[in-house]
Write a protein that holds these residues in place. Structure first.
Motif, PDB file in Angstrom:
ATOM      1  N   PHE A 320     -50.993 -39.903  27.438  1.00  0.00           N
ATOM      2  CA  PHE A 320     -51.109 -39.517  26.032  1.00  0.00           C
ATOM      3  C   PHE A 320     -49.849 -38.806  25.555  1.00  0.00           C
ATOM      4  N   LEU A 321     -49.335 -37.856  26.334  1.00  0.00           N
ATOM      5  CA  LEU A 321     -48.129 -37.122  25.941  1.00  0.00           C
ATOM      6  C   LEU A 321     -46.942 -38.064  25.813  1.00  0.00           C
ATOM      7  N   ARG A 322     -46.856 -39.046  26.703  1.00  0.00           N
ATOM      8  CA  ARG A 322     -45.737 -39.992  26.659  1.00  0.00           C
ATOM      9  C   ARG A 322     -45.730 -40.767  25.346  1.00  0.00           C
ATOM     10  N   TRP A 323     -46.906 -41.244  24.926  1.00  0.00           N
ATOM     11  CA  TRP A 323     -46.960 -42.030  23.698  1.00  0.00           C
ATOM     12  C   TRP A 323     -46.916 -41.141  22.461  1.00  0.00           C
ATOM     13  N   ARG A 324     -47.472 -39.960  22.526  1.00  0.00           N
ATOM     14  CA  ARG A 324     -47.414 -39.066  21.365  1.00  0.00           C
ATOM     15  C   ARG A 324     -45.987 -38.624  21.084  1.00  0.00           C
ATOM     16  N   ASP A 325     -45.230 -38.271  22.142  1.00  0.00           N
ATOM     17  CA  ASP A 325     -43.892 -37.700  21.949  1.00  0.00           C
ATOM     18  C   ASP A 325     -42.812 -38.771  21.836  1.00  0.00           C
ATOM     19  N   VAL A 337     -38.798 -40.234  26.762  1.00  0.00           N
ATOM     20  CA  VAL A 337     -39.635 -39.401  27.626  1.00  0.00           C
ATOM     21  C   VAL A 337     -39.441 -39.731  29.101  1.00  0.00           C
ATOM     22  N   GLN A 338     -38.998 -40.946  29.406  1.00  0.00           N
ATOM     23  CA  GLN A 338     -38.764 -41.294  30.808  1.00  0.00           C
ATOM     24  C   GLN A 338     -37.678 -40.426  31.431  1.00  0.00           C
ATOM     25  N   ARG A 339     -36.830 -39.826  30.598  1.00  0.00           N
ATOM     26  CA  ARG A 339     -35.757 -38.968  31.094  1.00  0.00           C
ATOM     27  C   ARG A 339     -36.025 -37.505  30.734  1.00  0.00           C
ATOM     28  N   CYS A 340     -37.295 -37.161  30.542  1.00  0.00           N
ATOM     29  CA  CYS A 340     -37.664 -35.805  30.131  1.00  0.00           C
ATOM     30  C   CYS A 340     -38.640 -35.180  31.123  1.00  0.00           C
ATOM     31  N   ASP A 341     -38.776 -33.864  31.030  1.00  0.00           N
ATOM     32  CA  ASP A 341     -39.778 -33.116  31.783  1.00  0.00           C
ATOM     33  C   ASP A 341     -40.928 -32.760  30.845  1.00  0.00           C
ATOM     34  N   ILE A 342     -42.116 -32.578  31.403  1.00  0.00           N
ATOM     35  CA  ILE A 342     -43.241 -32.042  30.626  1.00  0.00           C
ATOM     36  C   ILE A 342     -43.168 -30.518  30.701  1.00  0.00           C
ATOM     37  N   ASP A 343     -43.046 -29.892  29.546  1.00  0.00           N
ATOM     38  CA  ASP A 343     -42.881 -28.443  29.460  1.00  0.00           C
ATOM     39  C   ASP A 343     -44.156 -27.795  28.936  1.00  0.00           C
ATOM     40  N   HIS A 344     -44.549 -26.691  29.555  1.00  0.00           N
ATOM     41  CA  HIS A 344     -45.643 -25.869  29.023  1.00  0.00           C
ATOM     42  C   HIS A 344     -45.058 -24.935  27.976  1.00  0.00           C
ATOM     43  N   PRO A 355     -52.983 -30.656  25.976  1.00  0.00           N
ATOM     44  CA  PRO A 355     -52.123 -31.359  25.020  1.00  0.00           C
ATOM     45  C   PRO A 355     -51.611 -30.474  23.900  1.00  0.00           C
ATOM     46  N   SER A 356     -52.306 -29.373  23.602  1.00  0.00           N
ATOM     47  CA  SER A 356     -51.823 -28.449  22.569  1.00  0.00           C
ATOM     48  C   SER A 356     -50.838 -27.430  23.122  1.00  0.00           C
ATOM     49  N   ASN A 357     -50.522 -27.533  24.430  1.00  0.00           N
ATOM     50  CA  ASN A 357     -49.587 -26.583  25.042  1.00  0.00           C
ATOM     51  C   ASN A 357     -48.550 -27.280  25.915  1.00  0.00           C
ATOM     52  N   THR A 358     -48.478 -28.599  25.840  1.00  0.00           N
ATOM     53  CA  THR A 358     -47.504 -29.351  26.632  1.00  0.00           C
ATOM     54  C   THR A 358     -46.802 -30.374  25.762  1.00  0.00           C
ATOM     55  N   LYS A 359     -45.554 -30.598  26.075  1.00  0.00           N
ATOM     56  CA  LYS A 359     -44.738 -31.592  25.360  1.00  0.00           C
ATOM     57  C   LYS A 359     -43.524 -31.900  26.203  1.00  0.00           C
ATOM     58  N   HIS A 360     -42.715 -32.856  25.769  1.00  0.00           N
ATOM     59  CA  HIS A 360     -41.547 -33.279  26.533  1.00  0.00           C
ATOM     60  C   HIS A 360     -40.273 -32.600  26.037  1.00  0.00           C
ATOM     61  N   TYR A 361     -39.497 -32.078  26.976  1.00  0.00           N
ATOM     62  CA  TYR A 361     -38.125 -31.644  26.729  1.00  0.00           C
ATOM     63  C   TYR A 361     -37.237 -32.344  27.750  1.00  0.00           C
ATOM     64  N   CYS A 362     -36.075 -32.818  27.321  1.00  0.00           N
ATOM     65  CA  CYS A 362     -35.114 -33.352  28.280  1.00  0.00           C
ATOM     66  C   CYS A 362     -34.660 -32.207  29.189  1.00  0.00           C
ATOM     67  N   ARG A 363     -34.013 -32.532  30.286  1.00  0.00           N
ATOM     68  CA  ARG A 363     -33.712 -31.522  31.292  1.00  0.00           C
ATOM     69  C   ARG A 363     -32.867 -30.363  30.752  1.00  0.00           C
ATOM     70  N   ILE A 364     -31.829 -30.663  29.971  1.00  0.00           N
ATOM     71  CA  ILE A 364     -30.960 -29.571  29.508  1.00  0.00           C
ATOM     72  C   ILE A 364     -31.695 -28.687  28.513  1.00  0.00           C
ATOM     73  N   HIS A 403     -42.629 -37.941  17.629  1.00  0.00           N
ATOM     74  CA  HIS A 403     -42.188 -39.201  17.041  1.00  0.00           C
ATOM     75  C   HIS A 403     -43.311 -40.233  17.017  1.00  0.00           C
ATOM     76  N   GLY A 404     -44.045 -40.341  18.139  1.00  0.00           N
ATOM     77  CA  GLY A 404     -45.146 -41.300  18.168  1.00  0.00           C
ATOM     78  C   GLY A 404     -46.255 -40.925  17.204  1.00  0.00           C
ATOM     79  N   ALA A 405     -46.557 -39.625  17.126  1.00  0.00           N
ATOM     80  CA  ALA A 405     -47.610 -39.169  16.220  1.00  0.00           C
ATOM     81  C   ALA A 405     -47.224 -39.374  14.764  1.00  0.00           C
ATOM     82  N   SER A 406     -45.928 -39.322  14.467  1.00  0.00           N
ATOM     83  CA  SER A 406     -45.498 -39.509  13.079  1.00  0.00           C
ATOM     84  C   SER A 406     -45.669 -40.953  12.626  1.00  0.00           C
TER      85      SER A 406
END
Length: 480
Positions: A320-325, A337-344, A355-364, A403-406
């Motif tokens: 779900f997070l992959r497609w939402r973000d 998202v394939q090159r990102c981490d899931i961040d709390h 899902p209301s406390n996790t999302k994707h950030y790239c490593r940097i 982006h996916g949710a938009s």
């Protein structure tokens, strides 16, 4: 906006264009001045951080990328260019800020003079600044030659060495300029290019003579079967007794993922789908994939089903997070998202894996948020629909919708609020736990410059040797 109806002549329009071009250049110069000023203020606070992944350059880039709405790599380039102009090209920089030269000129000068020794740059900067206005009408190649001529006069070993083409092999596949297409470019070994060329020809010729496509179109379409490991290209003749059909075979297929609404798949809607990395895919293109595709619904968590225990999201939440973000959630960043981490957003275990406390950030950006947080750093807040509110060190806030949710409203339905516990006081040694670089940016730069200067010196020495050999071979002693 200038309107001929208000009395502007044709000559006025040309004059206005020139004034706008100069104003654009001056605005660019002023922006880079501000970037350099911010970097100058931040760097003293970050002494000793140059070996960390999120070093001073990365930290300033993370701060300016949201307001400029650009990716992290482009922001890094902006910071480095602004600092270079301020420190190594002050006279050229002044002319940019006055609108006398443009981006093309400045970027060429910065790139071509990168190898020039620091103790030479003051004199070279003065010399070039007196000529740059006259160079504005030169073509790209002529401008490069003029700059290199000046560099050769002041610091011959600093003239840039053309890159070894063989070391710069690559294949890029990017979104095309129309929906549902991709653009391919690259550089291969000659033997691999020849093999690929012949393979595309062979696949393009596996259709029958009634196929309506041109040879070029069939070669382009053959890339799909080639990537999927198929032995033939599907014929589009439409005949029930197509002679090419009996020869069709498939090997191990490659897998692509496409996001689309159920109405698009059923044919009751023409809303486009989405192909990660390439953008929207027209509805008919989505339906064309269905005969060989497997469809799988995306499970959207609800307030009652979203909660889970443990640090790592389960498979359902991860999908779900992959497609939402779809991309990194930092404003301006578009790393997939394939090159990102899931961040709390609220660190676990003080905030749940939800899902209301996790999302994707790239490593940097994950590192930046994790280690450059709290007072004087970045903080973020996540809303139940996945929206992120990022607060920068200056107090500026930026809202980032997934982006996916938009694009697909079903993915942005609220997934409920989360319960958190107060965070403990930050450790003063937190920054010491940040991942480190093997070398600083400056060490990387100095190493590259030393290597290229050595190559240029070898080229100069060889040219001098050849010249001396030519003189010896053509010299005739005077008659007595």
């Amino acid at each position: 906006m200038y309107d001929p109806a208000y009395g502007a002549t044709d000559a006025d329009l040309i004059t206005f264009m020139g004034e706008e071009v100069r104003e654009e250049s001056a605005a660019l110069g002023r922006r880079w001045f501000l970037v350099a000023e911010l970097a100058g203020r931040r760097f003293p606070e970050m002494v000793g951080r140059q070996m960390y992944c999120a070093d001073s350059i990365s930290s300033v880039a993370a701060e300016i990328s949201p307001v400029l709405n650009i990716s992290h790599s482009r922001a890094v380039w902006q910071v480095e260019t602004a600092i270079t102009l301020r420190d190594r090209h002050p006279q050229v920089f002044k002319r940019l800020c006055r609108g006398l030269i443009d981006y093309r000129m400045v970027s060429m000068i910065v790139a071509r003079t990168d190898n020039v020794a620091d103790d030479v740059m003051v004199e070279l900067d003065e010399a070039m600044a007196g000529r740059v206005e006259k160079w504005m009408k030169l073509s790209k190649n002529k401008l490069r030659d003029r700059i290199d001529l000046f560099i050769a006069e002041f610091d011959p070993a600093a003239v840039r060495v053309p890159p070894d083409a063989d070391k710069h092999r690559y294949i890029d596949i990017d979104p095309g300029d129309t929906a549902g297409t991709a653009f391919v470019s690259g550089r291969l070994h000659a033997e691999d290019g020849a093999a690929l060329d012949q393979r595309l020809d062979a696949l393009a010729d596996t259709v029958c003579s009634n196929d309506p496509r041109t040879k070029s179109q069939r070669r382009a379409d053959a890339c799909g079967p080639l990537a999927r490991g198929e032995a033939t290209l599907a014929c589009q003749c439409g005949l029930d007794d197509c002679p090419a059909r009996a020869n069709r075979a498939a090997a191990n297929a490659a897998v692509i993922h496409v996001l689309a609404e159920q109405g698009t798949i059923a044919g009751t809607s023409d809303k486009p789908g989405y192909l990660p990395g390439f953008g929207v895919l027209p509805a008919q293109s989505v339906r064309n994939l269905l005969p060989a595709a497997q469809t799988k619904p995306v499970t959207v968590p609800t307030a009652d089903t979203a909660a889970q225990t443990g640090y790592r999201p389960n498979a359902t939440l991860t999908e779900f997070l992959r497609w939402r973000d779809l991309t990194c959630r930092w404003p301006g960043c578009d790393k997939p998202v394939q090159r990102c981490d899931i961040d709390h957003t609220v660190p676990w275990p003080y905030g749940p894996t939800h899902p209301s406390n996790t999302k994707h950030y790239c490593r940097i950006h994950h590192i930046t948020k994790t280690f450059n947080t709290g007072a004087g750093g970045f903080t973020d807040e996540q809303l139940p629909d996945g929206t992120i509110v990022l607060t920068a060190p200056t107090g500026h806030t930026y809202r980032s919708q997934a982006h996916g949710a938009s694009m697909f409203p079903a993915l942005r339905q609220p997934t409920g609020t989360v319960e958190t516990t107060p965070l403990p006081p930050e450790s003063p040694d937190r920054i010491a736990m940040m991942p480190r670089r093997r070398q600083t940016r400056e060490q990387d730069r100095r190493e590259r410059i030393a290597t290229e200067r050595r190559k240029r010196t070898e080229i100069i020495t060889e040219q001098q040797r050849q010249h001396q050999a030519w003189l010896a071979a053509t010299y005739e002693p005077p008659p007595f």
